[in-house]
Design an enzyme around this catalytic site. Structure first.
Site, mmCIF file in Angstrom:
data_model
loop_
_atom_site.group_PDB
_atom_site.id
_atom_site.type_symbol
_atom_site.label_atom_id
_atom_site.label_comp_id
_atom_site.label_asym_id
_atom_site.label_seq_id
_atom_site.Cartn_x
_atom_site.Cartn_y
_atom_site.Cartn_z
ATOM 1 N N ILE A 88 0.838 -1.218 0.000
ATOM 2 C CA ILE A 88 0.000 0.000 0.000
ATOM 3 C C ILE A 88 0.865 1.257 0.000
ATOM 4 O O ILE A 88 1.743 1.393 0.854
ATOM 5 C CB ILE A 88 -0.872 0.064 1.278
ATOM 6 N N GLU B 17 6.384 -12.694 10.643
ATOM 7 C CA GLU B 17 7.816 -12.424 10.783
ATOM 8 C C GLU B 17 8.529 -13.732 11.126
ATOM 9 O O GLU B 17 7.894 -14.696 11.565
ATOM 10 C CB GLU B 17 8.056 -11.407 11.905
ATOM 11 N N ASP C 258 5.655 -5.591 15.849
ATOM 12 C CA ASP C 258 5.722 -5.187 14.437
ATOM 13 C C ASP C 258 4.818 -3.967 14.204
ATOM 14 O O ASP C 258 5.240 -2.985 13.579
ATOM 15 C CB ASP C 258 5.284 -6.377 13.558
ATOM 16 N N LYS D 116 5.710 0.050 13.180
ATOM 17 C CA LYS D 116 5.053 0.772 12.082
ATOM 18 C C LYS D 116 4.359 2.037 12.611
ATOM 19 O O LYS D 116 4.348 3.078 11.946
ATOM 20 C CB LYS D 116 4.058 -0.162 11.384
HETATM 21 N N1 LIG Z 1 7.169 -10.977 4.138
HETATM 22 C C1 LIG Z 1 6.376 -9.924 4.178
HETATM 23 O O1 LIG Z 1 5.182 -10.028 3.991
HETATM 24 C C2 LIG Z 1 6.949 -8.548 4.452
HETATM 25 C C3 LIG Z 1 6.138 -7.433 4.231
HETATM 26 C C4 LIG Z 1 6.649 -6.149 4.487
HETATM 27 C C5 LIG Z 1 7.926 -6.020 4.973
HETATM 28 N N2 LIG Z 1 8.684 -7.137 5.189
HETATM 29 C C6 LIG Z 1 10.042 -6.937 5.661
HETATM 30 O O2 LIG Z 1 10.926 -7.322 4.631
HETATM 31 C C7 LIG Z 1 12.137 -7.803 5.190
HETATM 32 C C8 LIG Z 1 12.407 -9.194 4.649
HETATM 33 O O3 LIG Z 1 11.325 -10.020 5.029
HETATM 34 P P1 LIG Z 1 11.131 -11.489 4.435
HETATM 35 O O4 LIG Z 1 9.731 -11.863 4.733
HETATM 36 O O5 LIG Z 1 11.640 -11.556 3.051
HETATM 37 O O6 LIG Z 1 12.094 -12.306 5.423
HETATM 38 P P2 LIG Z 1 12.728 -13.735 5.192
HETATM 39 O O7 LIG Z 1 13.062 -14.272 6.532
HETATM 40 O O8 LIG Z 1 11.893 -14.533 4.275
HETATM 41 O O9 LIG Z 1 14.075 -13.384 4.412
HETATM 42 C C9 LIG Z 1 15.207 -12.807 5.011
HETATM 43 C C10 LIG Z 1 16.398 -13.392 4.312
HETATM 44 O O10 LIG Z 1 17.594 -12.754 4.754
HETATM 45 C C11 LIG Z 1 18.607 -13.734 4.834
HETATM 46 N N3 LIG Z 1 19.682 -13.312 5.716
HETATM 47 C C12 LIG Z 1 19.738 -13.338 7.059
HETATM 48 N N4 LIG Z 1 20.911 -12.875 7.486
HETATM 49 C C13 LIG Z 1 21.618 -12.541 6.385
HETATM 50 C C14 LIG Z 1 22.934 -12.019 6.171
HETATM 51 N N5 LIG Z 1 23.727 -11.763 7.188
HETATM 52 N N6 LIG Z 1 23.327 -11.797 4.896
HETATM 53 C C15 LIG Z 1 22.525 -12.083 3.863
HETATM 54 N N7 LIG Z 1 21.281 -12.585 4.007
HETATM 55 C C16 LIG Z 1 20.856 -12.821 5.254
HETATM 56 C C17 LIG Z 1 17.871 -14.957 5.376
HETATM 57 O O11 LIG Z 1 18.574 -16.122 5.117
HETATM 58 C C18 LIG Z 1 16.555 -14.885 4.583
HETATM 59 O O12 LIG Z 1 16.625 -15.551 3.375
HETATM 60 C C19 LIG Z 1 11.945 -7.740 6.707
HETATM 61 O O13 LIG Z 1 12.455 -6.523 7.183
HETATM 62 C C20 LIG Z 1 10.438 -7.757 6.851
HETATM 63 O O14 LIG Z 1 10.001 -7.168 8.050
HETATM 64 C C21 LIG Z 1 8.234 -8.380 4.922
HETATM 65 N N1 LIG Z 2 4.714 -9.760 9.499
HETATM 66 C C1 LIG Z 2 4.243 -8.584 8.876
HETATM 67 C C2 LIG Z 2 4.772 -8.485 7.479
HETATM 68 C C3 LIG Z 2 4.507 -7.148 6.846
HETATM 69 O O1 LIG Z 2 5.250 -6.144 7.457
HETATM 70 C C4 LIG Z 2 2.718 -8.612 8.858
HETATM 71 O O2 LIG Z 2 2.126 -9.649 9.177
HETATM 72 O O3 LIG Z 2 2.114 -7.595 8.555
HETATM 73 NA NA NA Z 3 3.684 0.622 1.935
#
Ligand SMILES: NC(=O)c1ccc[n+]([C@@H]2O[C@H](COP(=O)([O-])OP(=O)(O)OC[C@H]3O[C@@H](n4cnc5c(N)ncnc54)[C@H](O)[C@@H]3O)[C@@H](O)[C@H]2O)c1
Ligand SMILES: N[C@@H](CCO)C(=O)O
Ligand code: NA
Length: 436
Positions: free
Chosen positions: A137, A191, A202, A206
Site C-alpha cells: 500500500i 515475521e 511489528d 510501524k
Molecule cells: N514478508 C512480508 O510479507 C513482508 C512485508 C513487508 C515487509 N517485510 C520486511 O521485509 C524484510 C524481509 O522479510 P522477508 O519476509 O523476506 O524475510 P525472510 O526471513 O523470508 O528473508 C530474510 C532473508 O535474509 C537472509 N539473511 C539473514 N541474514 C543474512 C545475512 N547476514 N546476509 C545475507 N542474508 C541474510 C535470510 O537467510 C533470509 O533468506 C523484513 O524486514 C520484513 O520485516 C516483509
Molecule cells: N509480518 C508482517 C509483514 C509485513 O510487514 C505482517 O504480518 O504484517
Molecule cells: Na507501503
C-alpha cells in the site's frame, strides 16, 4: 534503441521479499529502465545460505554470501534481511559509500531511524522505505509528499497482516489463535519470529514510523504503548460481534491536547471497531491506514499489507524513485522532524471503552456500578444485561456490558481498579477500547 546509463543494484536477503524483488528486477529489466531513465543492473543477491530453497529462481552466479563486497560499488542497495543486525551495519555501510538505500525493515527504522537518516543526509543519499509500512500500500509517500501541505490529526491503522488474518479467522471461521497463526506463517505473512506480530511489536514499529512522518516529530519505538492479541479470547471476539463491532489490532497515532500542551500519542492494542466503519471491512492479511487530516478530511489507504510479491511492488517503486534521483542528481530529501512535539503517555489519551463484568444479580447492583463509573468521571453511554438460564447455587450472577462515552485512560484505569475490588463484581471479564 535508447542507451541508458547503468545503475548497479545490490539486493541483500533472498527470502520471501528479496527473492521476488530479484526476479522482478530481471524479468522487467527493460520496462523498469524506461521508467527510471537508467538501466537497473542486478549485480548480486547476498544470502546467508546459497543452497537454501527459494520462492523464485535466482541465477546461481548472482548469489553471494559476501554482503559487504556486494555493497561496494553499488548505486542502489536494497536491504531485505530484516531485524536489527547485520541490517543496521549494512545500511550504514551502503549509505556511507554514497549509495541510496531501500529497506522494508520497520524494526531497524523504528529503533535506529534517526541514526540512519542522519547518515543518509551526511552524504546526500536517500533512504526509501515504502514497503516498511502497509506492504504494497502506498502510505509513506502519501504522508511524506501528498499530505505535506496538510495537518494530520489522527491515523488509525491495521498495519499487521498476520494479526488481522488471525482475528478475521477467529471471527469468521472459529479458528483458535494457534491454528490461524500456523496458516499465516505458511503463507509468508508472519515475521521470522511471529512473537513480533502477535505481541504487537511489528505494529508498534510501524506506528512509530507513521507517527514520526505524520507529525514531523521523531517518535521513538519505546514511546509507543503496545498490547498484542494473545490475551484476546474467542468469546470477546464473538461478544463484540453481537454488540455490532469487530476486534482489530489497531495502531492509533494522534495529535492530542493534554492540559493545553499539544503533543503526539502512539499506541497499539486490540480495539473494537463499529461494523459500519471502513476499517471493519478489512479482512484477511490486508492492511488499511485511515488518515484524518484537517483539510483533506478522511482518507483510507487499503490493500495487501504482507506477502512477498505485493511487498516487492513497493520495493521496486522505491528502486525506480532512487534511480530517477540518480539521473536527476542533487542530494536526497531529509526527513522532516521540524515540529518535534512532545510525546505524551497513554494516560493522556481519551477514547471510549467496552467493559464486560460478571456481577451479582441482586437489587442495587446496577446503581453501585453506575456510582463507581461516575466517581471517576467516566460517563456511561449504554448498558445491557444478560442473566444466564438455570443458575445453580446461592448467588445468581448476571453479565453486564457497558459502553462508555469518551473518557481519559487514567480515569478508566482507576474505574476498573474500583470495579475489581467491589464486592458486587465477581469478575472484570473484558476491557477493550472502542475506536473509529
Ligand atoms: N514478508 C512480508 O510479507 C513482508 C512485508 C513487508 C515487509 N517485510 C520486511 O521485509 C524484510 C524481509 O522479510 P522477508 O519476509 O523476506 O524475510 P525472510 O526471513 O523470508 O528473508 C530474510 C532473508 O535474509 C537472509 N539473511 C539473514 N541474514 C543474512 C545475512 N547476514 N546476509 C545475507 N542474508 C541474510 C535470510 O537467510 C533470509 O533468506 C523484513 O524486514 C520484513 O520485516 C516483509
Ligand atoms: N509480518 C508482517 C509483514 C509485513 O510487514 C505482517 O504480518 O504484517
Ligand atoms: Na507501503
Amino acid at each position: 534503441m535508447i542507451e541508458y546509463r547503468n545503475l548497479r543494484v545490490a539486493v541483500l536477503g533472498g527470502g520471501s521479499v528479496g527473492s521476488q524483488v530479484a526476479s522482478l528486477l530481471l524479468e522487467h529489466r527493460e520496462e523498469l529502465a524506461a521508467r527510471a531513465g537508467a538501466g537497473l543492473e542486478l549485480v548480486g543477491v547476498a544470502v546467508r545460505n546459497p543452497d537454501a530453497a527459494r520462492d523464485t529462481d535466482i541465477p546461481r552466479e548472482l548469489i553471494t554470501t559476501d554482503a559487504d563486497a556486494l555493497i561496494l560499488g553499488a548505486d542502489i542497495v536494497v536491504e531485505l534481511i530484516g531485524g536489527i543486525e547485520p541490517a543496521r551495519t549494512l545500511i550504514l555501510g551502503a549509505l556511507g559509500s554514497g549509495a541510496d538505500v531501500i529497506t522494508a525493515n520497520k524494526a531497524v527504522l523504528a529503533s535506529h531511524g534517526p541514526e540512519l537518516f542522519e547518515a543518509a543526509e551526511q552524504v546526500g543519499a536517500q533512504l526509501y522505505y515504502e514497503a516498511a509500512v502497509g506492504g504494497a500500500i502506498p502510505i509513506i509517500r502519501p504522508l511524506r509528499d501528498s499530505l505535506a501541505g496538510d495537518r494530520v490529526k489522527r491515523i488509525l491503522g491495521i498495519v499487521n497482516g498476520t494479526t488481522n488474518y488471525i482475528l478475521d479467522r477467529m471471527d469468521t471461521q472459529g479458528d483458535s489463535l494457534e491454528e490461524a497463526l500456523a496458516e499465516a506463517t505458511r503463507l509468508g505473512y508472519a515475521e521470522a519470529d511471529p512473537t513480533a506480530d502477535i505481541e504487537g511489536y511489528d505494529a508498534a514499529a510501524k506506528a512509530a514510523i507513521l507517527a514520526s512522518l505524520a507529525f514531523h516529530t521523531t517518535v521513538p519505538l519505546d514511546a509507543v504503548h503496545r498490547e498484542g492479541i494473545t490475551a484476546l479470547t474467542r468469546d470477546e471476539v464473538l461478544s463484540a460481534r453481537e454488540a455490532g463491532y469487530v476486534v482489530k489490532l489497531l495502531a492509533v497515532c494522534e495529535r492530542i491536547d493534554a492540559d493545553g500542551v499539544e503533543g503526539v500519542s502512539a499506541r497499539v492494542h486490540p480495539a473494537l471497531v463499529p461494523l459500519s466503519h471502513p476499517l471493519a471491512a478489512v479482512h484477511g492479511a490486508n492492511n488499511a491506514v485511515f488518515v484524518e487530516a484537517e483539510a483533506a478530511g478522511s482518507l483510507m489507504f487499503y490493500g495487501a499489507g504482507a506477502g512477498g510479491v505485493p511487498t516487492a511492488s513497493a520495493v521496486l517503486g522505491d528502486v525506480v524513485s532512487a534511480a530517477r534521483r540518480h539521473v536527476a542528481g542533487g542530494p536526497g530529501v531529509a526527513e522532516s522532524t521540524h515540529a518535534n512535539l512532545p510525546i505524551l503517555p497513554i494516560s493522556s489519551a481519551t477514547t471510549r471503552y467496552h467493559v464486560i463484568l460478571e456481577v451479582a444479580d441482586e437489587p442495587g447492583v446496577l446503581a453501585t456500578i453506575a456510582q463507581l463509573f461516575s466517581e471517576h468521571d467516566v460517563s456511561v453511554e449504554a448498558v445491557s444485561q444478560t442473566v444466564p438460564d438455570g443458575q445453580e447455587g446461592s448467588r445468581p450472577t448476571a453479565t453486564l456490558v457497558i459502553v462508555t462515552h469518551e473518557a481519559a485512560e487514567s480515569a478508566l484505569a482507576a474505574t476498573v481498579t474500583s470495579l475489581a475490588a467491589s464486592p458486587v463484581v465477581s469478575s472484570v471479564v473484558s476491557v477493550l477500547r472502542v475506536e473509529g
